[in-house]
Design a protein around this motif. Sequence first.
Motif, PDB file in Angstrom:
ATOM      1  N   TYR A 164      24.437  33.183 -14.512  1.00  0.00           N
ATOM      2  CA  TYR A 164      23.836  34.519 -14.532  1.00  0.00           C
ATOM      3  C   TYR A 164      23.853  35.097 -15.944  1.00  0.00           C
ATOM      4  CZ  TYR A 164      22.627  39.242 -13.147  1.00  0.00           C
ATOM      5  OH  TYR A 164      21.995  40.459 -13.020  1.00  0.00           O
TER       6      TYR A 164
ATOM      7  N   THR B  54      23.856  41.845 -18.283  1.00  0.00           N
ATOM      8  CA  THR B  54      24.814  40.831 -18.712  1.00  0.00           C
ATOM      9  C   THR B  54      25.420  41.233 -20.046  1.00  0.00           C
ATOM     10  OG1 THR B  54      23.081  39.563 -19.814  1.00  0.00           O
ATOM     11  CG2 THR B  54      23.566  38.992 -17.539  1.00  0.00           C
TER      12      THR B  54
ATOM     13  N   ARG C  67      17.799  35.595 -11.063  1.00  0.00           N
ATOM     14  CA  ARG C  67      18.892  36.569 -11.159  1.00  0.00           C
ATOM     15  C   ARG C  67      19.278  37.080  -9.771  1.00  0.00           C
ATOM     16  NH1 ARG C  67      19.540  39.658 -16.207  1.00  0.00           N
ATOM     17  NH2 ARG C  67      19.750  41.509 -14.931  1.00  0.00           N
TER      18      ARG C  67
ATOM     19  N   SER D  62      16.507  37.121 -19.170  1.00  0.00           N
ATOM     20  CA  SER D  62      16.386  38.376 -18.421  1.00  0.00           C
ATOM     21  C   SER D  62      15.063  38.493 -17.669  1.00  0.00           C
ATOM     22  CB  SER D  62      16.565  39.563 -19.354  1.00  0.00           C
ATOM     23  OG  SER D  62      15.539  39.573 -20.340  1.00  0.00           O
TER      24      SER D  62
ATOM     25  N   TRP E 280      20.376  46.054 -10.106  1.00  0.00           N
ATOM     26  CA  TRP E 280      20.177  45.477 -11.446  1.00  0.00           C
ATOM     27  C   TRP E 280      21.539  45.428 -12.122  1.00  0.00           C
ATOM     28  CZ3 TRP E 280      15.514  43.933 -13.718  1.00  0.00           C
ATOM     29  CH2 TRP E 280      15.613  43.534 -15.056  1.00  0.00           C
TER      30      TRP E 280
END
Length: 190
Positions: free
Chosen positions: A34, A64, A45, A39, A61
């Motif tokens: 992950y 990271t 994700r 992105s 959401w």
Amino acid sequence: MTEKEKMLKGDFYDSRDPELIGMYHRARKLLKNYNLLDSELLEERERILTELFDVVGTGVWIETPFFCDYGKNISIGENTFVNTNCMFLDNNKITIGKNGLIAPYVQIYTASHPLKASERIIENGHKARYLTSTKPVTIGDNVWVGGNSIIFPGVTIGNNVTIGAGSVVTKNIPDNVLAFGNPCVVIKSL
């Protein structure tokens, strides 16, 4: 009773139990994937978060990097946003409601240890073990937790709450308030 059952019940448990170590390694693999994922790969994700967490609502959401112990003890409601560098030590249940805003560097702890070293450390030859117990953390709907805040084991934060940045939340916070500080206290009703 298994060590996992003891952990979730809040009893002292062995955190190096093979079942728990297996859960830990599983979470590390998912987190690595992950945290390194592009992105723009939104479906991947979402797939990883669904596999990592117990419950993940639609529209969640998570920026990271993100860190947790097991993942399977975490439930996050719909449309909640978790910003970068958050750490959720989910040795017990962490439940976050819908429409939450979790700012950068927020830490949620469910694990605790005895205060006295003589009660905390169990020596066995050249190996030491540490007594650990846990308490769940619950965060209601529509809660904004400001950056660099720390939430202690056993805390419940009500609905429609704002926790100011840098707070250390050691006690429950009721619905519809602004609270901040070290220790975090209610400042006013909203």
